[in-house]
Design an enzyme around this catalytic site. Sequence first.
Site, PDB file in Angstrom:
ATOM      1  N   ASP A  48      32.601  38.136  39.027  1.00  0.00           N
ATOM      2  CA  ASP A  48      31.233  38.545  39.351  1.00  0.00           C
ATOM      3  C   ASP A  48      30.484  37.385  40.013  1.00  0.00           C
ATOM      4  O   ASP A  48      30.524  36.248  39.525  1.00  0.00           O
ATOM      5  CB  ASP A  48      30.471  38.941  38.075  1.00  0.00           C
ATOM      6  CG  ASP A  48      30.952  40.262  37.507  1.00  0.00           C
ATOM      7  OD1 ASP A  48      31.854  40.866  38.097  1.00  0.00           O
ATOM      8  OD2 ASP A  48      30.424  40.675  36.454  1.00  0.00           O
ATOM      9  N   ASP A  57      43.968  47.379  32.898  1.00  0.00           N
ATOM     10  CA  ASP A  57      43.398  46.052  32.644  1.00  0.00           C
ATOM     11  C   ASP A  57      42.985  45.916  31.183  1.00  0.00           C
ATOM     12  O   ASP A  57      42.488  46.868  30.578  1.00  0.00           O
ATOM     13  CB  ASP A  57      42.178  45.863  33.557  1.00  0.00           C
ATOM     14  CG  ASP A  57      41.747  44.412  33.689  1.00  0.00           C
ATOM     15  OD1 ASP A  57      42.576  43.523  33.415  1.00  0.00           O
ATOM     16  OD2 ASP A  57      40.592  44.178  34.094  1.00  0.00           O
TER      17      ASP A  57
END
Length: 288
Positions: free
Chosen positions: A219, A83
């Site tokens: 998140d 990532d």
Amino acid sequence: MSLENNRTLAILRKAEEEGYGILAQTCYDANCVIGLVRAAERCRSPAIIQFFPVTLAFGKGPWLQFCLNAAHQASVPIAVNLDHATDPEHLELALSLAEQGIAFDSIMVDASHAETDEENIALARPYVERAEKCGVAVEVELGRLEGGEAGLRVISDAKLTNPEKALAFIEGTGATVLAPSIGNLHGSYINPPNFRQDILKDLQKTFKGSVPLCLHGTDQLPDELFRECIKNGISKININSWGRDVYAKHLSEALASKPFPDAVEDATQAFEAVCERFFHLFGSAGKA
């Protein structure tokens, strides 16, 4: 080599076709990797092990080989993804390992810090071409997400994805997975997230069946927002702190009172529980 049998793309395209999402869980150590694999096998779910460049730089080839072995020897389809590979030294490390036969299934070549789309393309294209020769799929970001995490540079000037430029951008980079900016951000949301689902819907019309879409900045998102994004074309969903924080908390607390192996097992099981929740929420459980 070619992308014809690429594991990441096969997992994501099946998910897109059948309307569910794939958990791409950030892993920081071997316990997290083992926990994700155990949870995926228990739920009969495909999954993606992913980690940041700082983790690759720490463990290098042996760490990547461990992750590949854990993923590819599992009884369900699991891929390994790098990532946010932004810095040239991290990209060089990942691609040189691939050229030695220790290849990620996919990497994100993140040039979203570029001032223009043209500069983004110019930065990404050489890495994409090099990765494809090793059979490695590449994810790119069109637009720019605000925030930062896990040693990544902090971005303060977000830029939403323009769907009208997406096709030319993908063709220009040669990439095969797209991460859009739709109001999502890395880190904590100060205000309730306001995602531009219209951008996702436009991208879905353009790329359905050809270029999978990846959701960053997850998140604290409510369950219903995850479901809406999957419905509107997202197939890869990056998860970081949901699992990381639970794992770290359980490990630190258990180490105060239990033998080390028992503490590790407690923390790993807590991490697995987070993964299992997302397999069911994203609809991937039972799809392997």
